[in-house]
Design an enzyme around this catalytic site. Structure first.
Site, PDB file in Angstrom:
ATOM      1  N   GLN A  46      -5.311  -9.204   3.212  1.00 15.10           N
ATOM      2  CA  GLN A  46      -5.187  -7.749   3.072  1.00 15.10           C
ATOM      3  C   GLN A  46      -5.723  -7.331   1.707  1.00 15.10           C
ATOM      4  O   GLN A  46      -5.845  -6.148   1.429  1.00 15.10           O
ATOM      5  CB  GLN A  46      -3.711  -7.338   3.164  1.00 15.10           C
ATOM      6  CG  GLN A  46      -3.064  -7.659   4.494  1.00 15.10           C
ATOM      7  CD  GLN A  46      -1.552  -7.485   4.401  1.00 15.10           C
ATOM      8  OE1 GLN A  46      -1.045  -6.380   4.578  1.00 15.10           O
ATOM      9  NE2 GLN A  46      -0.825  -8.551   4.136  1.00 15.10           N
ATOM     10  N   HIS A  87      -8.662  -5.187   4.940  1.00 14.93           N
ATOM     11  CA  HIS A  87      -8.538  -3.868   4.291  1.00 14.93           C
ATOM     12  C   HIS A  87      -9.751  -3.530   3.415  1.00 14.93           C
ATOM     13  O   HIS A  87      -9.668  -2.636   2.567  1.00 14.93           O
ATOM     14  CB  HIS A  87      -7.246  -3.799   3.458  1.00 14.93           C
ATOM     15  CG  HIS A  87      -6.004  -3.755   4.315  1.00 14.93           C
ATOM     16  ND1 HIS A  87      -4.745  -4.002   3.814  1.00 14.93           N
ATOM     17  CD2 HIS A  87      -5.843  -3.492   5.636  1.00 14.93           C
ATOM     18  CE1 HIS A  87      -3.851  -3.896   4.802  1.00 14.93           C
ATOM     19  NE2 HIS A  87      -4.495  -3.595   5.913  1.00 14.93           N
ATOM     20  N   ASN A 104       6.700 -16.677   0.174  1.00 15.15           N
ATOM     21  CA  ASN A 104       6.763 -15.426  -0.604  1.00 15.15           C
ATOM     22  C   ASN A 104       7.757 -15.619  -1.754  1.00 15.15           C
ATOM     23  O   ASN A 104       8.569 -16.540  -1.727  1.00 15.15           O
ATOM     24  CB  ASN A 104       7.225 -14.273   0.309  1.00 15.15           C
ATOM     25  CG  ASN A 104       6.702 -12.930  -0.129  1.00 15.15           C
ATOM     26  OD1 ASN A 104       5.552 -12.812  -0.528  1.00 15.15           O
ATOM     27  ND2 ASN A 104       7.530 -11.892  -0.068  1.00 15.15           N
ATOM     28  N   THR A 153       3.073 -11.336   1.057  1.00 14.67           N
ATOM     29  CA  THR A 153       2.996  -9.963   1.587  1.00 14.67           C
ATOM     30  C   THR A 153       4.399  -9.469   1.928  1.00 14.67           C
ATOM     31  O   THR A 153       5.230 -10.228   2.432  1.00 14.67           O
ATOM     32  CB  THR A 153       2.019  -9.869   2.787  1.00 14.67           C
ATOM     33  OG1 THR A 153       2.019  -8.517   3.289  1.00 14.67           O
ATOM     34  CG2 THR A 153       2.348 -10.831   3.901  1.00 14.67           C
ATOM     35  N   ILE A 155      -8.170  -6.709  -1.474  1.00 14.63           N
ATOM     36  CA  ILE A 155      -9.552  -6.237  -1.613  1.00 14.63           C
ATOM     37  C   ILE A 155     -10.240  -6.921  -2.796  1.00 14.63           C
ATOM     38  O   ILE A 155     -11.408  -6.672  -3.064  1.00 14.63           O
ATOM     39  CB  ILE A 155      -9.615  -4.696  -1.714  1.00 14.63           C
ATOM     40  CG1 ILE A 155      -8.893  -4.184  -2.958  1.00 14.63           C
ATOM     41  CG2 ILE A 155      -9.012  -4.072  -0.454  1.00 14.63           C
ATOM     42  CD1 ILE A 155      -9.067  -2.676  -3.185  1.00 14.63           C
ATOM     43  N   ASP A 156      -9.513  -7.817  -3.491  1.00 16.73           N
ATOM     44  CA  ASP A 156     -10.164  -8.585  -4.563  1.00 16.73           C
ATOM     45  C   ASP A 156     -11.032  -9.685  -3.934  1.00 16.73           C
ATOM     46  O   ASP A 156     -11.014  -9.881  -2.722  1.00 16.73           O
ATOM     47  CB  ASP A 156      -9.101  -9.155  -5.527  1.00 16.73           C
ATOM     48  CG  ASP A 156      -8.188 -10.193  -4.868  1.00 16.73           C
ATOM     49  OD1 ASP A 156      -8.695 -11.136  -4.236  1.00 16.73           O
ATOM     50  OD2 ASP A 156      -6.947 -10.057  -4.971  1.00 16.73           O
TER      51      ASP A 156
HETATM   52  C1  BJW Z   1       4.694 -12.992  -4.542  1.00 12.59           C
HETATM   53  C2  BJW Z   1       4.353 -13.244  -5.862  1.00 12.59           C
HETATM   54  C3  BJW Z   1       4.006 -14.555  -6.164  1.00 12.59           C
HETATM   55  C4  BJW Z   1       4.821 -11.174  -5.743  1.00 12.59           C
HETATM   56  N1  BJW Z   1       3.999 -15.474  -5.213  1.00 12.59           N
HETATM   57  N2  BJW Z   1       4.696 -13.932  -3.617  1.00 12.59           N
HETATM   58  C5  BJW Z   1       5.288   3.721  11.053  1.00 12.59           C
HETATM   59  C6  BJW Z   1       5.565   2.495  11.621  1.00 12.59           C
HETATM   60  C7  BJW Z   1       4.584   1.516  11.762  1.00 12.59           C
HETATM   61  C8  BJW Z   1       3.283   1.748  11.309  1.00 12.59           C
HETATM   62  C9  BJW Z   1       3.005   2.964  10.736  1.00 12.59           C
HETATM   63  C10 BJW Z   1       3.981   3.942  10.609  1.00 12.59           C
HETATM   64  N3  BJW Z   1       3.436   5.026  10.000  1.00 12.59           N
HETATM   65  C11 BJW Z   1       2.139   4.747   9.735  1.00 12.59           C
HETATM   66  C12 BJW Z   1       1.858   3.493  10.178  1.00 12.59           C
HETATM   67  C13 BJW Z   1       0.563   2.776  10.074  1.00 12.59           C
HETATM   68  C14 BJW Z   1       0.245   2.402   8.640  1.00 12.59           C
HETATM   69  C15 BJW Z   1       1.453   1.681   8.037  1.00 12.59           C
HETATM   70  O1  BJW Z   1       1.679   0.508   8.255  1.00 12.59           O
HETATM   71  N4  BJW Z   1       2.241   2.383   7.221  1.00 12.59           N
HETATM   72  C16 BJW Z   1       3.446   1.788   6.640  1.00 12.59           C
HETATM   73  C17 BJW Z   1       3.570   2.170   5.176  1.00 12.59           C
HETATM   74  C18 BJW Z   1       4.646   2.215   7.477  1.00 12.59           C
HETATM   75  N5  BJW Z   1      -0.893   1.505   8.700  1.00 12.59           N
HETATM   76  C19 BJW Z   1      -2.134   1.968   8.698  1.00 12.59           C
HETATM   77  O2  BJW Z   1      -2.383   3.151   8.603  1.00 12.59           O
HETATM   78  C20 BJW Z   1      -3.236   0.943   8.890  1.00 12.59           C
HETATM   79  N6  BJW Z   1      -4.060   1.342   9.978  1.00 12.59           N
HETATM   80  C21 BJW Z   1      -3.600   1.412  11.228  1.00 12.59           C
HETATM   81  O3  BJW Z   1      -2.449   1.178  11.518  1.00 12.59           O
HETATM   82  O4  BJW Z   1      -4.563   1.749  12.139  1.00 12.59           O
HETATM   83  C22 BJW Z   1      -4.185   1.907  13.512  1.00 12.59           C
HETATM   84  C23 BJW Z   1      -4.163   0.641  14.302  1.00 12.59           C
HETATM   85  C24 BJW Z   1      -3.636   0.668  15.552  1.00 12.59           C
HETATM   86  C25 BJW Z   1      -3.597  -0.475  16.319  1.00 12.59           C
HETATM   87  C26 BJW Z   1      -4.128  -1.657  15.863  1.00 12.59           C
HETATM   88  C27 BJW Z   1      -4.687  -1.674  14.634  1.00 12.59           C
HETATM   89  C28 BJW Z   1      -4.693  -0.527  13.851  1.00 12.59           C
HETATM   90  C29 BJW Z   1      -4.096   0.856   7.644  1.00 12.59           C
HETATM   91  C30 BJW Z   1      -3.360   0.264   6.504  1.00 12.59           C
HETATM   92  C31 BJW Z   1      -4.218   0.299   5.244  1.00 12.59           C
HETATM   93  C32 BJW Z   1      -3.470  -0.280   4.060  1.00 12.59           C
HETATM   94  N7  BJW Z   1      -4.175  -0.013   2.892  1.00 12.59           N
HETATM   95  C33 BJW Z   1      -3.635  -0.485   1.607  1.00 12.59           C
HETATM   96  C34 BJW Z   1      -4.405   0.203   0.438  1.00 12.59           C
HETATM   97  C35 BJW Z   1      -5.881  -0.002   0.524  1.00 12.59           C
HETATM   98  C36 BJW Z   1      -6.356  -1.239  -0.188  1.00 12.59           C
HETATM   99  C37 BJW Z   1      -6.235  -1.117  -1.674  1.00 12.59           C
HETATM  100  O5  BJW Z   1      -6.393  -0.036  -2.258  1.00 12.59           O
HETATM  101  O6  BJW Z   1      -5.978  -2.171  -2.296  1.00 12.59           O
HETATM  102  O7  BJW Z   1      -3.677  -1.912   1.536  1.00 12.59           O
HETATM  103  S1  BJW Z   1      -1.901  -0.127   1.370  1.00 12.59           S
HETATM  104  C38 BJW Z   1      -1.526  -1.562   0.473  1.00 12.59           C
HETATM  105  O8  BJW Z   1      -0.507  -2.276   1.205  1.00 12.59           O
HETATM  106  C39 BJW Z   1      -2.806  -2.431   0.512  1.00 12.59           C
HETATM  107  C40 BJW Z   1      -2.242  -3.763   0.894  1.00 12.59           C
HETATM  108  O9  BJW Z   1      -3.244  -4.578   1.474  1.00 12.59           O
HETATM  109  C41 BJW Z   1      -1.106  -3.434   1.814  1.00 12.59           C
HETATM  110  C42 BJW Z   1      -0.083  -4.518   1.964  1.00 12.59           C
HETATM  111  O10 BJW Z   1       0.583  -4.772   0.755  1.00 12.59           O
HETATM  112  P1  BJW Z   1       1.032  -6.240   0.406  1.00 12.59           P
HETATM  113  O11 BJW Z   1      -0.148  -7.110   0.262  1.00 12.59           O
HETATM  114  O12 BJW Z   1       2.073  -6.687   1.350  1.00 12.59           O
HETATM  115  O13 BJW Z   1       1.617  -6.061  -1.087  1.00 12.59           O
HETATM  116  P2  BJW Z   1       3.089  -5.649  -1.542  1.00 12.59           P
HETATM  117  O14 BJW Z   1       3.015  -5.225  -2.957  1.00 12.59           O
HETATM  118  O15 BJW Z   1       3.744  -4.739  -0.593  1.00 12.59           O
HETATM  119  O16 BJW Z   1       3.904  -7.038  -1.445  1.00 12.59           O
HETATM  120  C43 BJW Z   1       3.632  -8.159  -2.282  1.00 12.59           C
HETATM  121  C44 BJW Z   1       4.594  -9.273  -1.919  1.00 12.59           C
HETATM  122  O17 BJW Z   1       4.245 -10.405  -2.695  1.00 12.59           O
HETATM  123  C45 BJW Z   1       6.063  -8.946  -2.227  1.00 12.59           C
HETATM  124  O18 BJW Z   1       6.867  -9.277  -1.103  1.00 12.59           O
HETATM  125  C46 BJW Z   1       6.406  -9.844  -3.411  1.00 12.59           C
HETATM  126  O19 BJW Z   1       7.729 -10.356  -3.377  1.00 12.59           O
HETATM  127  C47 BJW Z   1       5.428 -10.972  -3.230  1.00 12.59           C
HETATM  128  N8  BJW Z   1       5.039 -11.636  -4.478  1.00 12.59           N
HETATM  129  N9  BJW Z   1       4.485 -12.040  -6.576  1.00 12.59           N
HETATM  130  C48 BJW Z   1       4.377 -15.113  -3.945  1.00 12.59           C
HETATM  131  N10 BJW Z   1       3.674 -14.877  -7.437  1.00 12.59           N
END
Ligand code: BJW
Length: 230
Positions: A92, A110, A203, A178, A94-95
């Site tokens: 997920q 992403h 995680n 994640t 983008i790096d």
């Molecule tokens: C460590 C550590 C260490 C720390 N060692 N671990 C309601 C219900 C369900 C879904 C939706 C809803 N309302 C809207 C939606 C859909 C929406 C969504 O999910 N929203 C939620 C917020 C509810 N999703 C979308 O819109 C997506 N598109 C979509 O659904 O299209 C329709 C579709 C339909 C059917 C099939 C397919 C598609 C698009 C999502 C786009 C996400 N974009 C982002 C930003 C853009 C990229 C950028 O600028 O960088 O992507 S959001 C942001 O979150 C980024 C990430 O990739 C993404 C996930 O975050 P991630 O990687 O999990 O990071 P963190 O910070 O949350 O967690 C880090 C974890 O690491 C933590 O747990 C720490 O503990 C851990 N950690 N240090 C190991 N050293």
């Protein structure tokens, strides 16, 4: 390993120890803006300058010499190189730390920070410099058509068919770093479970999807990932 087809999902936590901030750590804000308020097509339409600034800063950070792959990225690249079956790495992030570590069978679901896309032609360009709404596109010569090649909220993540195909035939699914907040990635574990794959979460702490996994390993990715794959 007794597995044939492995799918690995990574998130911001795998790059945290390389110096790249996660999204939901601490306040989860960027200069007082919630990520949901800058990473959307609506935010870009409303204030392209601000959204470009968000990605310009992160692009600049990624290109700093001290930002480099950590032992977790390197261990996954090594797994791909030596494993006899198939390994698909879906990130997920983008790096570009996975590819710099040597991973090749990689999907950036992403998008990629170092890519810009022309909203008129769809053409994608690699770009390392800051960019603003007044930048001219290299393909159409117009101003204001370039956007980060990033999947924002409400947009369809990239290469979903390939990802679903791999999930439907995997026998091991590993989720690393994640939080399980963002779909569709947060739902991959359920697809893997439905085809009988073993599912493992690595995680720092239990994610939102913790209860869906068979196995849990909690600790820093740079320590736990090499231990798990080697
Ligand atoms: C460590 C550590 C260490 C720390 N060692 N671990 C309601 C219900 C369900 C879904 C939706 C809803 N309302 C809207 C939606 C859909 C929406 C969504 O999910 N929203 C939620 C917020 C509810 N999703 C979308 O819109 C997506 N598109 C979509 O659904 O299209 C329709 C579709 C339909 C059917 C099939 C397919 C598609 C698009 C999502 C786009 C996400 N974009 C982002 C930003 C853009 C990229 C950028 O600028 O960088 O992507 S959001 C942001 O979150 C980024 C990430 O990739 C993404 C996930 O975050 P991630 O990687 O999990 O990071 P963190 O910070 O949350 O967690 C880090 C974890 O690491 C933590 O747990 C720490 O503990 C851990 N950690 N240090 C190991 N050293």
């Amino acid at each position: 390993m007794q597995y044939q087809n492995i799918v690995i999902l990574t998130g911001a936590g795998i790059s945290a120890e390389s110096g790249i901030r996660t999204f939901r750590a601490a306040d989860g804000l960027w200069e007082n803006h919630r990520i949901e308020d800058v990473a959307t097509p609506e935010a870009f339409a409303r204030n392209p300058e601000l959204v470009h600034q968000f990605y310009n800063q992160r692009r600049e950070q990624l290109l700093m010499p001290d930002i480099r792959p950590n032992p977790a990225h390197l261990a996954l690249a090594k797994l791909e190189q030596y494993f006899k079956g198939e390994v698909l790495l879906v990130t997920q992030n983008i790096d570009n730390l996975h590819e710099r570590a040597g991973s090749r069978n990689l999907i950036h679901m992403h998008g990629e920070l170092l890519n810009l896309r022309c909203t008129t032609s769809g053409q994608v360009f690699t770009h390392h410099k800051p960019v603003g709404p007044d930048a001219r596109c290299g393909c159409c010569g117009q101003m204001g058509t370039l956007r980060p090649d990033i999947v924002w909220f409400g947009e369809m993540p990239m290469q979903m068919e390939l990802i679903y195909d791999a999930l439907e035939s995997c026998d091991l699914f590993i989720s690393i770093g994640t939080s399980g907040h963002v779909y569709p990635a947060a739902g991959f574990v359920e697809i893997a479970n439905s085809v009988g794959a073993e599912t493992v979460e690595i995680n720092l702490e239990p994610s939102k999807k913790q209860s869906a996994f068979d196995r849990h390993i909690y600790g820093p990715a740079s320590r736990e990932v090499p231990l798990f794959v080697e």
